[in-house]
Structures are given as structure tokens and as C-alpha cells.
Design a protein around this motif. Structure first.
Motif: not given
Length: 491
Positions: A303, A360, A364, A453-454, A456-458, A460-461, A465
Motif C-alpha cells: 500500500e 481502477r 477511483e 482507503r481507495v 487498500a480497497r482496490v 485487496r480486490a 484476495d
């Protein structure tokens, strides 16, 4: 009669189950031939656990002309197995059961040993029981519960013969390898049996036969050289005994060694433990090592590197080469000690969506709300700080007045006033610096929170994951191996 191992040693059963789980999890990752071999080990161990623990299966194996069958007959005190330099008709094992009970009504010890012999694949014609023998061996010479096997020659020119020898070697609780002075270093027995079974030292003995053909003064050197050969095979502190089966030399010592093994009633367990240890080692070597999950420190580093590549004010567009390098660094770290069999899927999971990840992130981050425009700089900032200074001076005078009213020492009052001034100036300075950072195009703490936060979310997906899914499968594989390998401390 001792309890059956299946009831007595649930821990050993759990180890077998662990190996079976590891094999199931490795399907699609590791070579099927290897996995089939390891699955067969688990099946053999489980099969032996279901059978009699009152009997110990000791197999005598060796090459043509080594005196294997002569040794078998000498131990039995009867001519039960055909002996000679050439034995073209011996294609199956011969068994001597040293027990008073023969197969009976389906409930006694005789039927337990019959089931064991069926599992070993010994034909009815090759089964001998002590009560039916006209043997010269005293009753107490061999232990009650011994199942002694004479195997076909492992070096036979007939494929069926050496295949049968290999099959029964894999099933026996303990092994006696008979070698002779001329061929004890023959590559065939070492490459096919002794080297692969080097970790089975606890259930293995090597007998050097035909000792009578060697001058007595040369025998110690010969036995030392045999020991060196076995150590070179990887066998730690091998157990060696010199005999002459034809003349009876050393046979009593061999009987005594067999008696100690059988009366201990643990060779079936030791064999299973050695088999499980060897099988887990093969799987570990084929898969390599990795954590079963992605450590937090790896996530934080990924990150951080992507945040550094996320452009002005963390709003994108991202530096794609930097993002790709960060993701590949994570993949390299995760697969550093894995073989390609498992490492390649982990790397593929991490890097499969690199373009989509950058797309992404761009989309985002660009969609984040624009920061509030700051007020003009220059005079405003100076006026603000001047006002804060005046307020601080007022607080200092107020503290002095309160000191007089309350009767406090002058030093205390001045200290309180200075503390108030410092807090006021610090808070104001922070706001001024934050506004100045925004005007200069630098990210503020609020910007970092939103973009973080953006990111980390991208990540992760798109990256974490999929990697976690592969490593989770590996983690289950490792958990099965760890359960099976507990045998190392259970000996």
C-alpha cells in the motif's frame, strides 16, 4: 493380547489423516505420480493399523545367491523355502508364523494372523505355522507373534519376481537385508531400496552372509566397509550383523535381535512413522515453503509503494510501472521459497489483473471529492499568526491576575500562561501549515486517509484476495503435512 493400533494410537491415525488431507489439497499443484505414491503410503499405513498388533512382520530380502532363503531356513530350523543360486520358481513370499494358534473360527488370534497374511498377499501354500513344523529350532528361540517372510529375489531377471519383492518390502513392519561379500556394494540394492529407505533405520537390519568365505582376519575390515557404504546411503548408525547361515554362525545373535524387536510390539508403529516422515519430506521438497497467509507487513509495504505512485495529491493518474513493480515485489516475496509447482499459481494470482488494477486506481482516485480551496495566502497567514500571538499575550496576563487572586507563586502563574500561549500558537500554526500544503499541491492528512482507503480497497480486490486464496490452499496443505510430521516427535 495388545490392543489393535487403530484403537490404541489415535494420534497415529490422525497423522495418516493429515497426510491424506495434504495430498487432496495438492491435487492440481503437484505431480500426480508423486501424489499417487504418497497416497499409497497413507493407504498402506491405514491398512496396517486395522490389522493385528499382536504380530510383527519381519521380511528377509536380498539378491540372488546372497543366502536369503538359507538364512530364513536357518532361523526356522526347517527347510521351508527353496534355497540356491538360481530360484526361477520363487515368485511369491513364504511366511513362517511363530505362534501356537492357526486359523480357527473367525474370532481368535489365528484369524487375526490370517487376515494379516491375506493383506500381505502370502498364498495359502506359502504359509507355515509352528505347530505344523518338524523344526529343530527350540520353541523359545523365536518370539511368539513373529511373522517371518522370505521374499523373492529383488534382482531377479523376471519382472514379476522383483515387483513382488518391492511390494512386500513396502508392507513389512521390519526389514532384514541379506547381502554377501561379493555384491554388498551392488548398486541395484542401494539405489532401489537402501538409499530410499535410509530414514527407516529403526526398522532395518543388514546381515552380511557367507562370512565363512572370508578369512577371519579380514572380517572386521569387511564389516567396516559395509558400514561406510550404508552411511553413504544416508543410513544413520546402521545395524549390521555378520553370519554364515550355512554353518549357523551368528544365527543365534540374529534370533535374539529379532526377539527383541517382536517383544517390543512397536515395529508396525515405527514403520508407519518412518513412512509418513519420508512421504512428508517428499511433499515439502516438491512444494517448498511459504506462509499460509499474507503477513500484514507485506500488505502495508504494498500500500505504501502504490500510494507513492498515485500522483499529485494522491488523486492519480498512477505510475503504472511503479504499481506493477510493487505488486510483483509482493509476489516475489510470497513465492521466494516455493517451487514453481505452487509458486507459479501464486504469482499468476498476484499479477493477473495488473492493467485492471491501475485502471481502477485511476478511476477511483479521480472520483474522490476535490479538497476545499484554501483562502488566499500571505497577509491572511501573517494576520492569523499575529492574532494568535495577541490572544496568547492576553492569556498570559490573565494567568498573572489569577495567580494574585489565588495566592499562587508567581512562577506557577507564568508557567500556566506560557502553556496556554504555546497551545494556541501550535493549533493555529497547524492550520496555517495545512492550508499552505494544500496551496502548494501537497497531500494533507485528510487526503491521505481518503486515498489510502481507495488504494487498500482496490489492492485487496485485485491483488491480495487472489493471492490469499492461493496461499490459503497452501496453508491447508501445510497444516496436513504438519499433522503428519508430528510423527518425528512421537517416536
Amino acid at each position: 493380547m495388545p490392543e489393535r493400533p487403530g484403537a490404541r494410537d489415535g494420534a497415529l491415525r490422525r497423522r495418516v489423516d493429515g497426510l491424506e488431507r495434504a495430498v487432496a489439497e495438492a491435487r492440481g499443484h503437484l505431480d500426480d505420480v508423486l501424489l499417487d505414491d504418497v497416497a499409497a503410503v497413507a493407504e498402506r499405513s491405514a491398512g496396517r493399523l486395522r490389522l493385528s498388533s499382536a504380530h510383527t512382520v519381519v521380511a528377509i530380502a536380498g539378491a540372488t545367491g546372497s543366502g536369503k532363503s538359507t538364512t530364513f531356513n536357518a532361523l526356522a530350523g526347517a527347510e521351508l523355502s527353496t534355497a540356491g543360486a538360481q530360484r526361477p520358481t520363487t515368485s511369491v513370499a513364504t511366511a513362517l508364523v511363530w505362534s501356537d494358534e492357526e486359523p480357527g473360527d473367525g474370532e481368535g488370534e489365528g484369524d487375526d494372523v490370517a487376515a494379516l497374511l491375506d493383506w500381505l498377499g502370502v498364498p495359502a501354500a506359502g504359509r507355515f505355522h509352528r505347530p505344523s513344523l518338524a523344526t529343530s529350532t527350540p520353541r523359545a528361540a523365536l518370539p511368539e507373534g513373529l511373522v517371518l517372510l522370505d521374499l523373492p529375489d529383488h534382482d531377479s531377471i523376471r519382472t514379476a519376481h522383483h515387483d513382488e519383492a518391492e511390494r512386500v518390502v513396502a508392507l513389512a513392519d521390519a526389514l532384514i537385508w541379506v547381502v554377501d561379500p561379493q555384491k554388498y556394494a551392488d548398486a541395484a540394492i542401494h539405489q532401489r531400496f537402501l538409499r530410499p529407505l535410509a530414514g527407516h533405520r529403526d526398522v532395518t537390519m543388514v546381515v552380511l552372509n557367507h562370512l565363512d568365505t572370508v578369512p577371519e582376519e579380514n572380517r572386521p575390515d569387511l564389516l567396516r566397509d559395509l558400514r561406510k557404504v550404508l552411511v553413504a546411503d544416508g543410513m544413520r548408525d546402521p545395524r549390521i550383523l555378520g553370519v554364515s547361515a550355512r554353518h549357523g554362525t551368528g544365527i543365534e545373535e540374529l534370533r535374539a535381535a529379532i526377539r527383541r524387536r517382536v517383544e517390543d510390539h512397536r515395529d508396525a508403529e515405527r514403520r508407519a512413522l518412518a513412512d509418513l516422515a519420508a512421504a512428508t519430506d517428499r511433499l515439502r521438497a516438491a512444494a517448498g515453503e511459504a506462509p499460509g497467509a499474507v503477513p500484514d507487513v507485506w500488505v502495508a509495504d504494498l500500500e505504501r509503494r502504490v500510494a507513492q505512485a498515485s500522483g499529485t495529491r494522491r488523486r492519480g493518474p498512477v505510475d503504472r510501472s511503479a504499481v506493477n513493480a510493487a505488486v510483483r515485489a509482493l509476489a516475489d516475496e510470497a513465492t521466494r521459497d516455493l517451487t514453481d509447482a505452487w509458486g507459479a499459481p501464486v504469482r499468476a494470482a498476484a499479477t493477473a489483473h495488473l492493467d485492471r488494477t491501475a485502471d481502477r486506481l485511476d478511476a477511483e482516485l479521480a472520483a474522490l471529492p476535490a479538497p476545499v480551496a484554501p483562502r488566499p495566502a500571505g497577509p491572511w497567514a501573517g494576520a492569523r499568526l499575529a492574532g494568535l500571538a495577541a490572544a496568547g499575550l492576553g492569556l498570559l496576563l490573565l494567568a498573572g491576575s489569577l495567580t494574585g487572586l489565588l495566592g499562587l507563586p508567581a512562577g506557577v502563574g507564568i508557567g500556566i500562561g506560557l502553556l496556554a500561549v504555546g497551545l494556541a500558537l501550535a493549533g493555529g500554526a497547524h492550520r496555517v501549515v495545512t492550508a499552505a500544503s494544500a496551496r502548494a499541491g501537497l497531500p494533507t492528512a485528510g487526503d491521505d486517509d481518503e486515498s489510502g482507503r481507495v488504494i487498500a480497497r482496490v489492492l485487496r480486490a485485485q491483488v491480495l484476495d487472489p493471492v490469499r486464496a492461493e496461499l490459503s490452499s497452501y496453508g491447508r496443505f501445510r497444516a496436513g503435512l504438519d499433522t503428519a510430521a508430528a510423527s518425528r516427535t512421537g517416536r
